[in-house]
Motif scaffolding. Sequence first.
Motif, PDB file in Angstrom:
ATOM      1  N   PHE A 229       0.843  -1.279   0.088  1.00  0.00           N
ATOM      2  CA  PHE A 229      -0.037  -0.010  -0.133  1.00  0.00           C
ATOM      3  C   PHE A 229       0.797   1.144  -0.020  1.00  0.00           C
ATOM      4  O   PHE A 229       0.548   2.244  -0.795  1.00  0.00           O
ATOM      5  N   ILE A 230       1.928   1.237   0.700  1.00  0.00           N
ATOM      6  CA  ILE A 230       2.699   2.529   0.842  1.00  0.00           C
ATOM      7  C   ILE A 230       3.485   2.814  -0.695  1.00  0.00           C
ATOM      8  O   ILE A 230       3.473   3.798  -0.925  1.00  0.00           O
ATOM      9  N   ALA A 231       3.897   1.629  -1.393  1.00  0.00           N
ATOM     10  CA  ALA A 231       4.277   1.736  -2.686  1.00  0.00           C
ATOM     11  C   ALA A 231       3.300   2.246  -3.553  1.00  0.00           C
ATOM     12  O   ALA A 231       3.586   2.901  -4.651  1.00  0.00           O
ATOM     13  N   MET A 232       1.966   1.872  -3.394  1.00  0.00           N
ATOM     14  CA  MET A 232       0.819   2.324  -4.180  1.00  0.00           C
ATOM     15  C   MET A 232       0.742   4.000  -3.966  1.00  0.00           C
ATOM     16  O   MET A 232       0.347   4.948  -4.743  1.00  0.00           O
ATOM     17  N   SER A 233       0.680   4.337  -2.716  1.00  0.00           N
ATOM     18  CA  SER A 233       0.719   5.743  -2.178  1.00  0.00           C
ATOM     19  C   SER A 233       1.725   6.580  -2.837  1.00  0.00           C
ATOM     20  O   SER A 233       1.609   7.933  -2.671  1.00  0.00           O
ATOM     21  N   VAL A 234       2.994   5.999  -3.396  1.00  0.00           N
ATOM     22  CA  VAL A 234       4.105   6.636  -3.992  1.00  0.00           C
ATOM     23  C   VAL A 234       3.805   6.867  -5.410  1.00  0.00           C
ATOM     24  O   VAL A 234       3.860   7.880  -6.244  1.00  0.00           O
ATOM     25  N   THR A 235       3.476   5.687  -6.024  1.00  0.00           N
ATOM     26  CA  THR A 235       3.298   5.769  -7.632  1.00  0.00           C
ATOM     27  C   THR A 235       1.977   6.089  -8.029  1.00  0.00           C
ATOM     28  O   THR A 235       2.002   6.983  -9.014  1.00  0.00           O
ATOM     29  N   VAL A 236       0.925   5.994  -7.387  1.00  0.00           N
ATOM     30  CA  VAL A 236      -0.471   6.472  -7.943  1.00  0.00           C
ATOM     31  C   VAL A 236      -0.575   7.807  -8.129  1.00  0.00           C
ATOM     32  O   VAL A 236      -0.741   8.256  -9.177  1.00  0.00           O
ATOM     33  N   PRO A 237      -0.133   8.814  -6.990  1.00  0.00           N
ATOM     34  CA  PRO A 237      -0.191  10.175  -7.045  1.00  0.00           C
ATOM     35  C   PRO A 237       0.601  10.505  -8.081  1.00  0.00           C
ATOM     36  O   PRO A 237       0.590  11.785  -8.827  1.00  0.00           O
ATOM     37  N   VAL A 238       1.965  10.073  -8.466  1.00  0.00           N
ATOM     38  CA  VAL A 238       2.865  10.704  -9.669  1.00  0.00           C
ATOM     39  C   VAL A 238       2.014  10.377 -10.878  1.00  0.00           C
ATOM     40  O   VAL A 238       2.079  11.176 -11.938  1.00  0.00           O
ATOM     41  N   LEU A 239       1.583   9.168 -11.173  1.00  0.00           N
ATOM     42  CA  LEU A 239       1.008   8.860 -12.320  1.00  0.00           C
ATOM     43  C   LEU A 239      -0.474   9.517 -12.593  1.00  0.00           C
ATOM     44  O   LEU A 239      -0.653  10.079 -13.716  1.00  0.00           O
ATOM     45  N   ALA A 240      -0.972   9.821 -11.335  1.00  0.00           N
ATOM     46  CA  ALA A 240      -2.491  10.537 -11.450  1.00  0.00           C
ATOM     47  C   ALA A 240      -2.248  11.933 -11.675  1.00  0.00           C
ATOM     48  O   ALA A 240      -2.757  12.576 -12.460  1.00  0.00           O
ATOM     49  N   ASN A 241      -0.983  12.410 -11.335  1.00  0.00           N
ATOM     50  CA  ASN A 241      -0.667  13.890 -11.585  1.00  0.00           C
ATOM     51  C   ASN A 241      -0.441  13.971 -13.100  1.00  0.00           C
ATOM     52  O   ASN A 241      -0.779  14.891 -13.938  1.00  0.00           O
ATOM     53  N   GLY A 242       0.184  13.144 -13.883  1.00  0.00           N
ATOM     54  CA  GLY A 242       0.201  13.024 -15.303  1.00  0.00           C
ATOM     55  C   GLY A 242      -1.135  12.974 -16.052  1.00  0.00           C
ATOM     56  O   GLY A 242      -1.130  13.586 -17.040  1.00  0.00           O
ATOM     57  N   LEU A 243      -2.163  12.033 -15.576  1.00  0.00           N
ATOM     58  CA  LEU A 243      -3.207  12.115 -16.130  1.00  0.00           C
ATOM     59  C   LEU A 243      -3.772  13.525 -15.752  1.00  0.00           C
ATOM     60  O   LEU A 243      -4.816  14.092 -16.922  1.00  0.00           O
ATOM     61  N   ARG A 244      -3.833  14.096 -14.563  1.00  0.00           N
ATOM     62  CA  ARG A 244      -4.457  15.701 -14.322  1.00  0.00           C
ATOM     63  C   ARG A 244      -3.763  16.557 -15.532  1.00  0.00           C
ATOM     64  O   ARG A 244      -4.778  17.296 -16.012  1.00  0.00           O
ATOM     65  N   ALA A 245      -2.469  16.472 -15.765  1.00  0.00           N
ATOM     66  CA  ALA A 245      -2.120  17.435 -16.762  1.00  0.00           C
ATOM     67  C   ALA A 245      -2.635  17.011 -18.273  1.00  0.00           C
ATOM     68  O   ALA A 245      -2.908  17.978 -18.961  1.00  0.00           O
ATOM     69  N   PHE A 246      -2.689  15.677 -18.452  1.00  0.00           N
ATOM     70  CA  PHE A 246      -3.420  15.369 -19.616  1.00  0.00           C
ATOM     71  C   PHE A 246      -4.689  15.804 -19.885  1.00  0.00           C
ATOM     72  O   PHE A 246      -5.248  16.358 -20.924  1.00  0.00           O
TER      73      PHE A 246
END
Length: 526
Positions: A229-246
């Motif tokens: 879960f900690i790994a998810m909390s690191v990777t998900v926001p980084v990927l989600a920020n790319g989706l936000r920019a898109f």
Amino acid sequence: MTTIRSMNRVSRDPPPSGPAPGQQWRVAGTTVALALFGLVALFWSTVEAAFQTWGSSATFSHCYLILPVSAYLIWRRSGVLANLSPKPSPWAFPFLAVAALFWLLGHVAGVLLVQELAFVAMIQALCLTVLGWRVVRAMAFPLFYLYFLVPFGDVLVPYLQDFTAAVLTWLLRFFGIPVFTDGTLISIPTGNFEVAEVCAGLRFLIASVAFGFLFANLVYRSWPRRVLFIAMSVTVPVLANGLRAFGIVMIAYWTDNRLAAGIDHIVYGWLFFSAVTLVLVLVGMTFREKELDADLPTAAPAPAPSAGEAASAPAIIVATSVCALLVAGSAPAYSAYIEARAPDAAQVSLLAPEVRPPWRPIATGDDRWRPRFPGHDGEILQSYAAGGRTVRLYVAYYGHQRQGAEVVNYANRFADGERWVRAGGGRAEAIIEGKPMTLLRTRMLSRGTGRVLWHWYWVGGEFTASPYVAKLLEIKAKLLRGTEAAAVIAVAADYDIAPAQAVATLHRFLESAPAIRSALESTAAD
């Protein structure tokens, strides 16, 4: 009858003298609280700097919640702690001394991050010294969670910018949108976009990681699930920020830029954070243990102390906390001694160095580029020309580095983010005064003009391009009373089409560059 009389005599013996466990905890709790107040007073400059960062940057606004959360987590463990007796551990003093030493090194180098991390480590070491290993072990996670009080992560911003730009570019191309990318600048048929520092997603990432650690501790008992879960909390926001920019770019593309600005501020806010966090929680709940034991692990009661130990326990706890404060206080005391002997800051006049032909000094021009290095004691901004090419030399000189006036500081800027924007970075190989050296490279853009900048540092009489080595050289100079003067040196050249054009110009200039080291040493000696 003899046996009965003997038993009665034993039953009438008075109980061992000394404080009850509850009283011992009251003494220990009060002592630790007072010791923590003393620690805050000794290192108030570090605590104050952390509060100022929380208040001035929305990225770290979540830090205000960390102390209440840690206090609540300790309260949840009150049942476990009640079975334990505080027992000072003098063997833990070396941990406190090491934490104090790291604070001293961070203070000498002017690195707030190191000072703040060391301060949290001193809190933990203080608790370990006064309360003992068994008690601290029961409070391990709440004490660890205090590290989220430290505002960290600014160094990740350029990498997050580059990653977000890469994700955005890939998604645009995947959906067939014509796109041209130059570093963090994105161009599509309907407009141009920049992945600026505020769009890097650091605020979202730091808050998500803090939440991820808390959620994993409260919901899971097995370490593999917590780590996942900690790994998810690191990777998900980084990927989600790319989706936000898109999403922002696509809305601008569909609406001919009529909605892009408003959507940017709305989606990037807490609404976006809440939506992604909710998804993260829902996914995390799918692999929690089926039978989650909400109660914390119990601890075996500590063996009852002897009468002598119980009677002397309060005095030992108080004496240990006083010794702990004396050990910790040696760091700010020695730091004050170093500052007292430091030279006073004074403005100096730096002369632009002469270079060998065919290069010649020229007027700087009207590009209005001026790097931002706060607190410098003198600077040079000089342009040189040869064969139709121009190179700009910038030097910021510090006679004595101090907090907020350092050659290595996050506030230092070569690109202002408005007229000149950062497009990329990395390293470059060059010859500096006859010796090969790796320099730091920055690429900037301004209204269609590109600029390549190389920079390095002069600290303690030595050249280096590593900010970490520069800090170590600063520490060495201050502790060993060496040359405290320092400077940052930068050379920059423009290009129209390809950065290689500017790179070739910089190489030619450095071949004819003056002895910058001797000029700086001469200034420091005056």
